[in-house]
Write a protein that holds these residues in place. Structure first.
Motif, mmCIF file in Angstrom:
data_model
loop_
_atom_site.group_PDB
_atom_site.id
_atom_site.type_symbol
_atom_site.label_atom_id
_atom_site.label_comp_id
_atom_site.label_asym_id
_atom_site.label_seq_id
_atom_site.Cartn_x
_atom_site.Cartn_y
_atom_site.Cartn_z
ATOM 1 N N ALA A 1 -29.172 16.121 -18.331
ATOM 2 C CA ALA A 1 -28.494 14.839 -18.553
ATOM 3 C C ALA A 1 -27.375 14.972 -19.576
ATOM 4 C CB ALA A 1 -29.497 13.781 -18.992
ATOM 5 N N PHE A 2 -27.615 15.771 -20.628
ATOM 6 C CA PHE A 2 -26.638 15.891 -21.713
ATOM 7 C C PHE A 2 -26.051 17.293 -21.695
ATOM 8 C CE2 PHE A 2 -29.495 12.509 -22.940
ATOM 9 C CZ PHE A 2 -28.615 11.518 -23.337
ATOM 10 N N VAL A 3 -24.753 17.364 -21.485
ATOM 11 C CA VAL A 3 -24.083 18.666 -21.419
ATOM 12 C C VAL A 3 -23.263 18.949 -22.675
ATOM 13 C CG1 VAL A 3 -23.997 18.722 -18.907
ATOM 14 C CG2 VAL A 3 -22.123 17.654 -20.152
ATOM 15 N N ILE B 1 -25.437 11.272 -12.997
ATOM 16 C CA ILE B 1 -25.866 12.601 -13.439
ATOM 17 C C ILE B 1 -26.257 13.449 -12.235
ATOM 18 C CG2 ILE B 1 -27.665 13.868 -14.695
ATOM 19 C CD1 ILE B 1 -27.676 11.437 -16.681
ATOM 20 N N ARG B 2 -27.001 12.834 -11.314
ATOM 21 C CA ARG B 2 -27.408 13.573 -10.111
ATOM 22 C C ARG B 2 -26.177 14.036 -9.319
ATOM 23 N NH1 ARG B 2 -32.341 9.416 -9.185
ATOM 24 N NH2 ARG B 2 -33.978 10.711 -10.124
ATOM 25 N N LYS B 3 -25.193 13.165 -9.236
ATOM 26 C CA LYS B 3 -23.979 13.535 -8.508
ATOM 27 C C LYS B 3 -23.224 14.637 -9.256
ATOM 28 C CE LYS B 3 -20.150 11.468 -5.976
ATOM 29 N NZ LYS B 3 -19.514 10.218 -5.533
ATOM 30 N N ARG B 4 -23.189 14.520 -10.571
ATOM 31 C CA ARG B 4 -22.520 15.544 -11.380
ATOM 32 C C ARG B 4 -23.205 16.894 -11.213
ATOM 33 N NH1 ARG B 4 -23.276 14.654 -17.546
ATOM 34 N NH2 ARG B 4 -25.234 15.701 -17.050
ATOM 35 N N ASN B 5 -24.554 16.889 -11.152
ATOM 36 C CA ASN B 5 -25.297 18.135 -10.966
ATOM 37 C C ASN B 5 -24.985 18.764 -9.614
ATOM 38 O OD1 ASN B 5 -26.411 17.753 -13.458
ATOM 39 N ND2 ASN B 5 -28.427 17.120 -12.730
ATOM 40 N N LEU B 6 -24.857 17.908 -8.593
ATOM 41 C CA LEU B 6 -24.503 18.413 -7.269
ATOM 42 C C LEU B 6 -23.115 19.050 -7.288
ATOM 43 C CD1 LEU B 6 -25.828 15.536 -4.962
ATOM 44 C CD2 LEU B 6 -26.662 17.898 -5.016
ATOM 45 N N LYS B 7 -22.185 18.414 -7.986
ATOM 46 C CA LYS B 7 -20.832 18.965 -8.075
ATOM 47 C C LYS B 7 -20.829 20.298 -8.826
ATOM 48 C CE LYS B 7 -17.991 14.801 -7.645
ATOM 49 N NZ LYS B 7 -17.074 15.344 -6.621
ATOM 50 N N ALA B 8 -21.706 20.415 -9.836
ATOM 51 C CA ALA B 8 -21.810 21.676 -10.578
ATOM 52 C C ALA B 8 -22.341 22.782 -9.668
ATOM 53 C CB ALA B 8 -22.722 21.499 -11.789
ATOM 54 N N LYS B 9 -23.352 22.418 -8.850
ATOM 55 C CA LYS B 9 -23.882 23.397 -7.883
ATOM 56 C C LYS B 9 -22.797 23.796 -6.874
ATOM 57 C CE LYS B 9 -28.726 21.938 -8.054
ATOM 58 N NZ LYS B 9 -29.835 21.280 -7.314
ATOM 59 N N MET C 1 -30.964 -2.228 -17.326
ATOM 60 C CA MET C 1 -31.595 -1.397 -16.292
ATOM 61 C C MET C 1 -30.580 -0.959 -15.229
ATOM 62 S SD MET C 1 -34.174 0.264 -15.281
ATOM 63 C CE MET C 1 -35.523 -0.342 -16.292
ATOM 64 N N ASP C 2 -29.685 -1.855 -14.864
ATOM 65 C CA ASP C 2 -28.650 -1.497 -13.880
ATOM 66 C C ASP C 2 -27.789 -0.343 -14.394
ATOM 67 O OD1 ASP C 2 -29.503 -3.459 -12.163
ATOM 68 O OD2 ASP C 2 -28.050 -4.951 -12.847
ATOM 69 N N ILE C 3 -27.382 -0.433 -15.667
ATOM 70 C CA ILE C 3 -26.526 0.610 -16.250
ATOM 71 C C ILE C 3 -27.293 1.929 -16.354
ATOM 72 C CG2 ILE C 3 -25.324 1.310 -18.371
ATOM 73 C CD1 ILE C 3 -24.596 -1.681 -18.716
ATOM 74 N N PHE C 4 -28.577 1.838 -16.713
ATOM 75 C CA PHE C 4 -29.409 3.040 -16.804
ATOM 76 C C PHE C 4 -29.489 3.729 -15.443
ATOM 77 C CE2 PHE C 4 -33.636 5.114 -16.617
ATOM 78 C CZ PHE C 4 -33.493 6.001 -17.672
ATOM 79 N N ASN C 5 -29.761 2.957 -14.394
ATOM 80 C CA ASN C 5 -29.861 3.523 -13.043
ATOM 81 C C ASN C 5 -28.530 4.122 -12.579
ATOM 82 O OD1 ASN C 5 -32.580 2.925 -12.726
ATOM 83 N ND2 ASN C 5 -32.166 0.876 -11.905
ATOM 84 N N GLU C 6 -27.424 3.455 -12.944
ATOM 85 C CA GLU C 6 -26.106 3.987 -12.601
ATOM 86 C C GLU C 6 -25.881 5.340 -13.277
ATOM 87 O OE1 GLU C 6 -23.182 1.078 -13.662
ATOM 88 O OE2 GLU C 6 -24.006 -0.442 -12.303
ATOM 89 N N CYS C 7 -26.301 5.430 -14.533
ATOM 90 C CA CYS C 7 -26.158 6.695 -15.279
ATOM 91 C C CYS C 7 -26.948 7.812 -14.601
ATOM 92 C CB CYS C 7 -26.651 6.523 -16.722
ATOM 93 S SG CYS C 7 -25.560 5.540 -17.772
#
Length: 580
Positions: free
Chosen positions: A472-474, A536-544, A526-532
């Motif tokens: 989550a934190f890079v 992050i999941r999308k960012r991880n996919l882009k890193a892969k 909660m909405d902002i938390f879920n968006e975050c």
């Protein structure tokens, strides 16, 4: 001690080492196009599938999937942890590791030594008659105040504290590091002698250093602890551990120059008070103040040195977003003398009359000139224009009108001078400001800032989903904050901000100040938390995706045909998920 941390050291090592040289010592490598190839040392293979890129300073194996930078290779090949890998390469390349791996255990021992020293000084002031106690009583300081601030006494003997701490089992090198003892001609002796001792505590209540006021004549008048593994003056303020709650309650802080000013004002009922540890206020101290309040009243000595210090302090506080004013003591040279003579109410009235940033700066400039003289009036206005250009436009507009009334020079003429040479400077200033913001965002994304903010306002957001918990934190600052939050989370219903910020470095403190001021719309947490989480999941996919593309760029089509097919399929799956 060096201020470098583990990340800085790692970056320095990677910039000094050539990965081809390091790996080439243990893995025979052959040039293959722009890369180097060899047999992978991490799994059994006959056909070389291990590729090292000198340009990218990374390695990857198309057989077992091992990949990484020079530190990752050394860790894996020599079966070392991060610290071991760093130490191995640092020794080889002559890189100092001073300060990089100071453990919490080491720090706790330094805190404990200081605590024992504080207790020693505390007892010395109270157990028998001594010049320190007499001096403080003559200054009008009560027993209760002495106890609240833990004030003590260092006798005139050369080795009282040294012998005491030695009897507790502490080593000379630790006492030297803390500045409690000195050494001359193979003899150790106490650094603080014949002084009233003011223990300096951080906001967590740990003793980090000492200030000693000489009794009678002698130099230096005040002797402070040297900087150490637990004490850096620029990050701390005297008395704030005791007065922080009052600062928050009053939503204002009275900032003074000396220990005695803090002690005296506190005793007389002005409790929202603190002092900088030295003659000049620092940016880091201003950021520390902002965690408690934006409203600062500078109450420095009435002499020229004190007023110049106030001038410097104003600029620093203004640039850090504080609303700063200057209180002028008009009966007595310092706040201690004034409040003892005139009392709390009179001092409160001085606070009410404190001059805002612009009034004080322009007043100091005006005092240099005879405004009745036409030429000197013009020279004053030139100085005033420089001050105006340091202000925000709306503030400058107000002071342009004041200057016109004060000098008899038309508002239009002052505006012409102000605006005529101002556009280029303002534009360059904006560029610098934007660059600074971009740098901060690059270090810690808005996503990370939102997550930290959610965690400190509601502890239920601390626990992240398992698939993104470790990614989550890079940014360095984000990781420091998150790890500290994880340490504190089990111990309290809500994250204690004062405990959280303890130990943050300069950059982390600066970024936390920004996060603390962020506003999360009520009801949308909660909405902002879920968006975050989704981002992050999308960012991880882009890193892969980037990693696979990098591997494909290093692959040889003839030797790694099957691996290229597998990676291509994997890449297509990841890109499909990203689009979804």
């Amino acid at each position: 001690m060096s201020g470098r941390n583990q990340v800085n050291i790692a970056d320095e090592i990677k910039s000094r080492c050539n990965i081809v040289d390091v790996i080439g010592r243990v893995v025979p490598l052959k040039k293959a196009g722009s890369n180097y190839k060899g047999v992978c040392p991490f799994h059994n293979e006959k056909t070389p599938s291990f590729v090292v890129s000198e340009t990218k300073q990374i390695f990857t194996c198309f057989g077992c999937g091992a990949t990484g930078d020079v530190l990752a290779f050394v860790k894996r090949y020599y079966n070392l942890d991060f610290k071991g890998a760093v130490e191995m390469l640092a020794k080889e390349y002559g890189i100092s590791l001073e300060g990089a791996f100071r453990s919490n255990k080491d720090k706790e021992e330094l805190y404990e030594i200081n605590r024992q020293a504080a207790r020693f000084f505390y007892r010395a002031l109270r157990e028998k008659a001594n010049p320190g106690y007499t001096y403080m009583k003559n200054r009008g300081i009560s027993e209760d105040t002495l106890n609240k601030f833990g004030i003590g006494y260092a006798d005139e003997q050369w080795d009282s504290l040294y012998k005491f701490l030695l009897s507790k089992g502490y080593k000379e090198d630790k006492l030297m590091d803390l500045g409690l003892i000195s050494k001359s001609k193979e003899r150790y002796f106490d650094k603080f002698r014949g002084r009233v001792i003011f223990p300096i505590l951080n906001t967590s209540g740990k003793v980090i250093g000492f200030g000693g006021r000489i009794i009678g004549d002698g130099e230096p008048k005040y002797l402070n602890s040297q900087e150490s593994g637990v004490f850096q003056k620029k990050y701390n303020l005297y008395g704030l551990n005791l007065t922080g709650k009052d600062v928050r309650n009053e939503d204002a802080i009275v900032l003074v120059e000396g220990y005695m000013d803090v002690v005296s004002l506190y005793q007389h009922g002005v409790r929202n008070v603190s002092a900088s540890l030295g003659t000049a206020l620092t940016e880091n101290q201003a950021r520390l103040i902002r965690r408690y309040t934006k409203n600062v009243i500078l109450s420095y000595d009435a002499d020229q040195a004190g007023q110049n210090a106030a001038l410097r302090g104003l600029d620093i506080l203004y640039n850090e977003g504080c609303r700063a004013k200057v209180l002028k003591v008009n009966d007595g040279k310092d706040p201690d003398e004034f409040i003892k003579k005139n009392g709390k109410q009179a001092f409160k009235e001085l606070i009410d009359k404190a001059l805002p940033y612009g009034d004080f700066k322009l007043g100091m400039a005006k005092a240099k000139y005879d405004i009745d003289d036409e030429q000197q009036r013009i020279e004053f206005l030139r100085d005033a224009i420089v001050i105006l250009k340091e202000m925000k436009p709306m503030e400058a507009d107000i002071y342009i009108k004041k200057l016109a009334d004060d000098t008899g020079i038309s508002e239009g003429a002052i505006r012409f001078e102000y605006s005529g040479n101002n556009s280029q400077e303002k534009n360059s200033g904006n560029i610098r400001q934007q660059d600074g913001t971009n740098e901060m965002s690059a270090a810690m994304s808005l996503l990370e800032q939102d997550l930290i903010k959610l965690m400190i306002i509601d502890k239920s957001f601390v626990e992240l989903p398992g698939d993104i918990k470790d990614s989550a934190f890079v940014s360095e600052s984000g990781n420091i904050m998150y790890n500290r939050i994880m340490e504190l989370a089990p111990d309290s219903r809500q994250i204690d901000i004062d405990k959280l910020i303890e130990g943050f470095d300069e950059e982390t403190s600066r970024q936390f100040d920004t996060i603390k001021d962020k506003v999360i719309p009520q009801g949308r947490e909660m909405d902002i938390f879920n968006e975050c989480i989704e981002r992050i999941r999308k960012r991880n996919l882009k890193a892969k995706e980037s990693h696979i593309i990098m591997q494909l760029s290093m692959a040889d089509e003839e030797d790694n045909h099957e691996e290229i097919v597998r990676l291509t399929r994997q890449l297509m799956e990841i890109q499909k998920k990203i689009r979804e």
